[in-house]
Write a protein that holds these residues in place. Sequence first.
Motif, PDB file in Angstrom:
ATOM      1  N   LYS A 131       0.810  -1.221   0.000  1.00 15.30           N
ATOM      2  CA  LYS A 131       0.000   0.000   0.000  1.00 15.30           C
ATOM      3  C   LYS A 131       0.840   1.266   0.000  1.00 15.30           C
ATOM      4  O   LYS A 131       0.291   2.366  -0.045  1.00 15.30           O
ATOM      5  N   GLY A 132       2.161   1.118   0.061  1.00 12.92           N
ATOM      6  CA  GLY A 132       3.039   2.285   0.074  1.00 12.92           C
ATOM      7  C   GLY A 132       2.919   3.097   1.344  1.00 12.92           C
ATOM      8  O   GLY A 132       2.983   4.332   1.318  1.00 12.92           O
ATOM      9  N   SER A 133       2.742   2.417   2.463  1.00 11.33           N
ATOM     10  CA  SER A 133       2.591   3.102   3.745  1.00 11.33           C
ATOM     11  C   SER A 133       3.875   3.830   4.129  1.00 11.33           C
ATOM     12  O   SER A 133       4.934   3.658   3.513  1.00 11.33           O
ATOM     13  N   ASN A 134       3.784   4.597   5.199  1.00 14.07           N
ATOM     14  CA  ASN A 134       4.891   5.419   5.672  1.00 14.07           C
ATOM     15  C   ASN A 134       6.151   4.588   5.894  1.00 14.07           C
ATOM     16  O   ASN A 134       6.097   3.481   6.430  1.00 14.07           O
ATOM     17  N   THR A 135       7.292   5.130   5.496  1.00 14.17           N
ATOM     18  CA  THR A 135       8.570   4.432   5.647  1.00 14.17           C
ATOM     19  C   THR A 135       8.868   4.098   7.103  1.00 14.17           C
ATOM     20  O   THR A 135       9.408   3.037   7.409  1.00 14.17           O
ATOM     21  N   THR A 136       8.520   5.004   8.010  1.00  7.22           N
ATOM     22  CA  THR A 136       8.741   4.759   9.436  1.00  7.22           C
ATOM     23  C   THR A 136       8.012   3.505   9.882  1.00  7.22           C
ATOM     24  O   THR A 136       8.565   2.666  10.614  1.00  7.22           O
ATOM     25  N   LEU A 137       6.772   3.344   9.439  1.00  9.91           N
ATOM     26  CA  LEU A 137       5.993   2.165   9.785  1.00  9.91           C
ATOM     27  C   LEU A 137       6.622   0.911   9.197  1.00  9.91           C
ATOM     28  O   LEU A 137       6.719  -0.127   9.863  1.00  9.91           O
ATOM     29  N   GLN A 138       7.081   0.988   7.967  1.00  8.64           N
ATOM     30  CA  GLN A 138       7.675  -0.173   7.313  1.00  8.64           C
ATOM     31  C   GLN A 138       8.963  -0.606   8.003  1.00  8.64           C
ATOM     32  O   GLN A 138       9.204  -1.808   8.169  1.00  8.64           O
ATOM     33  N   VAL A 139       9.789   0.356   8.405  1.00  8.00           N
ATOM     34  CA  VAL A 139      11.029   0.022   9.110  1.00  8.00           C
ATOM     35  C   VAL A 139      10.710  -0.639  10.450  1.00  8.00           C
ATOM     36  O   VAL A 139      11.310  -1.657  10.823  1.00  8.00           O
ATOM     37  N   ALA A 140       9.750  -0.074  11.184  1.00  5.01           N
ATOM     38  CA  ALA A 140       9.393  -0.611  12.489  1.00  5.01           C
ATOM     39  C   ALA A 140       8.875  -2.041  12.378  1.00  5.01           C
ATOM     40  O   ALA A 140       9.307  -2.933  13.120  1.00  5.01           O
ATOM     41  N   VAL A 141       7.965  -2.280  11.441  1.00  6.14           N
ATOM     42  CA  VAL A 141       7.388  -3.622  11.297  1.00  6.14           C
ATOM     43  C   VAL A 141       8.436  -4.597  10.776  1.00  6.14           C
ATOM     44  O   VAL A 141       8.451  -5.773  11.156  1.00  6.14           O
ATOM     45  N   SER A 142       9.341  -4.132   9.916  1.00  7.24           N
ATOM     46  CA  SER A 142      10.426  -4.996   9.432  1.00  7.24           C
ATOM     47  C   SER A 142      11.301  -5.461  10.597  1.00  7.24           C
ATOM     48  O   SER A 142      11.690  -6.632  10.660  1.00  7.24           O
ATOM     49  N   LEU A 143      11.613  -4.556  11.516  1.00 11.29           N
ATOM     50  CA  LEU A 143      12.425  -4.916  12.681  1.00 11.29           C
ATOM     51  C   LEU A 143      11.694  -5.898  13.585  1.00 11.29           C
ATOM     52  O   LEU A 143      12.279  -6.877  14.071  1.00 11.29           O
ATOM     53  N   ILE A 144      10.408  -5.654  13.817  1.00 11.02           N
ATOM     54  CA  ILE A 144       9.619  -6.562  14.654  1.00 11.02           C
ATOM     55  C   ILE A 144       9.545  -7.944  14.014  1.00 11.02           C
ATOM     56  O   ILE A 144       9.714  -8.972  14.687  1.00 11.02           O
ATOM     57  N   PHE A 145       9.311  -7.982  12.710  1.00  9.39           N
ATOM     58  CA  PHE A 145       9.223  -9.255  12.002  1.00  9.39           C
ATOM     59  C   PHE A 145      10.553 -10.004  12.049  1.00  9.39           C
ATOM     60  O   PHE A 145      10.590 -11.203  12.343  1.00  9.39           O
ATOM     61  N   ALA A 146      11.647  -9.291  11.801  1.00  8.13           N
ATOM     62  CA  ALA A 146      12.967  -9.924  11.829  1.00  8.13           C
ATOM     63  C   ALA A 146      13.286 -10.487  13.198  1.00  8.13           C
ATOM     64  O   ALA A 146      13.787 -11.612  13.337  1.00  8.13           O
ATOM     65  N   GLY A 147      12.989  -9.729  14.255  1.00  7.14           N
ATOM     66  CA  GLY A 147      13.249 -10.208  15.604  1.00  7.14           C
ATOM     67  C   GLY A 147      12.416 -11.422  15.965  1.00  7.14           C
ATOM     68  O   GLY A 147      12.911 -12.375  16.576  1.00  7.14           O
TER      69      GLY A 147
END
Length: 206
Positions: free
Chosen positions: A92-108
Amino acid sequence: MQLKKSLILVLLVLLADQISKIYVKTHFQLEESVEVFAWFKIFFIENDGAAWGTKLSDFLPIGERTAKLVLTIFRLFAIAGIGYWLWDIIRKGSNTTLQVAVSLIFAGAVGNIIDSVFYGLLFDHSYGQVASFLGEEHYAGLFYGKVVDMLYFPIIDTQWPEWIPWIGGNNFRFFAPVFNLADTAISTGVGILLVFNKRAFAKTAA
């Protein structure tokens, strides 16, 4: 943030997390520690439960082995949900801040589930010995592995003054938890969502 960049971030976190865990597991006995600074130690422990070592069997009338399996399966479903969320916000092209945060949560989350699902088969035990990787024996079956923790920051390690009622003379330690890089990624991602909430959930992409 593109899907490719998100995957690179996830892979970098996973690599750092797994390399550090495998190194500690194959070079330290359980509860062995090395002091890096007075306020920072590499201290090897294994976590068989959830955050802070909490176990489902502490709250539910089920055995520890069943509780461990339930927790691992729950984590797998949670990771599937987080993964879908990450894919959806990138699509959906959401905010980069949100994408970085969720990427970190997913990776962890993935980093810790790798331990829970596979480490029991990949290593032998660490009690009184340094574990071997892909040895002849393994310490548990599939889904019954333990999460490797090693980052310990006893910034303050002292005792309460004797004159304080009830707690005088007792040990006081800050910061007591032992954690790993996967935990750090999850905490960082959650912290970003809390601190930069308005930016992360802005309707237009940054």
